[in-house]
Scaffold this active site. Structure first.
Site, short mmCIF file in Angstrom:
data_model
loop_
_atom_site.label_atom_id
_atom_site.label_comp_id
_atom_site.label_asym_id
_atom_site.label_seq_id
_atom_site.Cartn_x
_atom_site.Cartn_y
_atom_site.Cartn_z
N GLY A 310 -6.25 -37.63 27.95
CA GLY A 310 -7.34 -37.09 28.75
C GLY A 310 -8.68 -37.55 28.21
O GLY A 310 -8.79 -38.64 27.64
N GLU A 311 -9.72 -36.75 28.41
CA GLU A 311 -11.08 -37.02 27.93
C GLU A 311 -11.76 -38.15 28.70
O GLU A 311 -12.94 -38.43 28.47
CB GLU A 311 -11.11 -37.35 26.43
CG GLU A 311 -10.52 -36.28 25.54
CD GLU A 311 -10.55 -36.65 24.06
OE1 GLU A 311 -11.17 -37.69 23.71
OE2 GLU A 311 -9.97 -35.90 23.25
#
Length: 342
Positions: A310-311
């Site tokens: 993610g991120e």
């Protein structure tokens, strides 16, 4: 709510001819050729350029996290936001590597980060409702979140940005994304739920049960994309959805990241199908179900690295490929330019 024009296909043949007549065999640059064509269709056929790109990371907490669907407690959302601000997360490193500015947006983590420099306040609440017991949020919060995202995108558009990458942070958000996936694709929740942060078999079983429970209790309300977001979404998923729609409205490209960002993309397409023309899918996540999402959206991800962080990590790592596609389209000689006869 969002007035999005489809990509202009008037110059399809001209763009394809320009790509085909570069000094290379037909199709030799593979997916970069398809990407270059998309850039030319959206940004202009003469010289499409990536200008002032930005990464927006949307952070929020999820009520379902308190029921043990992750190896990490909700407090980790706040801790990771502070890590982003300090520059110590993987996404910070990747942004530095590719030369990309990043901003962090608090959409609704549990504890407000008042006065923390580098965190943009677009809070819709202190975490969502637990979706297996109640709606995540009200329809009013959904509309507010979409408009907040639009305002943020408008600011970047005014600063000359024509490409945004989207990332997220939120413990519990793979549960929300799985529920959205199941609803949009007409699947069972159990078939959409993956291991997220790396949960064990017992936790996976509990997570699957809770997602199925969420789908069951909200079944009658899941009639349109706004209610899907209200019942099952996250504050960060709502604002990512709004960012995608607002960017397309302003003729900006969007790099979609992994499982959670793609859940937002699926809802965005339900709101306005034309948004799909502006989406570039950075990578295929290792999270269960993401490959099925790709098929549903007829997407061809640029990278397959087995990541599930993610991120915005996959979106950012795809940026050099997007720049390369624009570069060969704009700078590579044609056969006639090079005096090559074939």
């Amino acid at each position: 709510m969002f007035n999005i024009s489809p990509a202009n296909h008037e110059f399809d043949d001209e763009i394809q001819s320009k790509i085909d007549n570069k000094t290379k065999p037909l199709g030799a640059l593979g997916e970069l050729e398809n990407l270059a064509k998309q850039l030319a269709l959206v940004l202009g056929k003469d010289k499409p350029e990536i200008i002032n790109p930005k990464l927006l990371v949307f952070a929020a907490d999820h009520g379902i996290a308190s029921s043990g669907v992750s190896i990490a407690p909700s407090e980790v959302t706040t801790q990771m936001v502070m890590n982003f601000v300090a520059g110590g997360a993987a996404i910070n490193v990747f942004c530095r590597q590719v030369g990309l500015d990043m901003e962090v947006i608090d959409c609704g983590i549990l504890q407000p980060l008042e006065g923390v420099e580098g965190v943009i306040d677009q809070r819709l609440g202190a975490g969502t409702g637990a979706i297996h017991k109640q709606a995540a949020m009200t329809l009013g919060a959904v509309k507010q979140g979409l408009e907040m995202a639009r305002t943020r995108i408008e600011l970047h558009h005014q600063q000359g940005c024509n490409l945004i990458a989207l990332g997220e942070m939120g413990i519990g958000n793979t549960s929300s994304a799985a529920a959205i996936m199941a609803t949009v694709m007409g699947m069972k929740g159990v078939d959409c739920v993956g291991r997220g942060t790396g949960i064990d078999a017992a936790t996976l079983k509990r997570k699957q049960m809770l997602v199925e429970q969420a789908l069951h209790i909200h079944e009658a309300e899941l009639t349109d994309p706004y209610n899907i977001l209200a019942c099952l979404g996250g504050f960060e998923i709502v604002q990512m959805t709004g960012a995608m729609l607002a960017a397309a409205e302003r003729n900006m490209l969007v790099i979609v990241d992994g499982f959670i960002a793609t859940a937002a993309a699926m809802v965005a397409v339900q709101i306005n199908a034309n948004v799909r023309d502006y989406m570039i899918f950075g990578h295929q996540s290792d999270e269960r179900g993401h490959c099925l999402m790709m098929e549903h959206l007829q997407a061809r991800p640029l990278l397959r690295l087995g990541m599930r962080l993610g991120e915005g990590s996959g979106a950012v790592l795809a940026l050099p490929l997007i720049r390369a596609a624009a570069g060969f389209y704009n700078e590579m000689a044609s056969f006639s330019d090079a005096g090559i006869e074939i």
